[in-house]
Scaffold this motif. Structure first.
Motif: not given
Length: 76
Positions: A21-42
């Motif tokens: 999260a620190l290195f990417t500037g992306v929040g923890r929950s968004t990181i998990y959303e980016m890994m979730d194939e069912d998420s619009p943030y995938y």
């Protein structure tokens, strides 16, 4: 040794979610959303997690760095 956001790291170092999260500037929950194939943030290009123990996961610092570099290279 390389420098990754002001921190020395080994190419095979595993980092935790707080560091991702620190290195990417992306929040923890968004990181998990980016890994979730069912998420619009995938994001299929986001690095896969590594299971370290039964209760602990991490990410390759090198892969996170490569992902950041690809985002910088593709910016408009």
């Amino acid at each position: 040794m390389n420098t990754f956001v002001g921190q020395p790291f080994q190419m095979n170092q595993l980092i935790n979610i707080k560091q991702v999260a620190l290195f990417t500037g992306v929040g923890r929950s968004t990181i998990y959303e980016m890994m979730d194939e069912d998420s619009p943030y995938y994001d299929p290009t986001f690095p896969k997690k590594v299971k370290i123990t039964q209760n602990r996961i991490g990410w390759s610092a090198w892969e996170i760095n490569q992902w950041i570099e690809s985002k910088l290279a593709n910016r408009a």
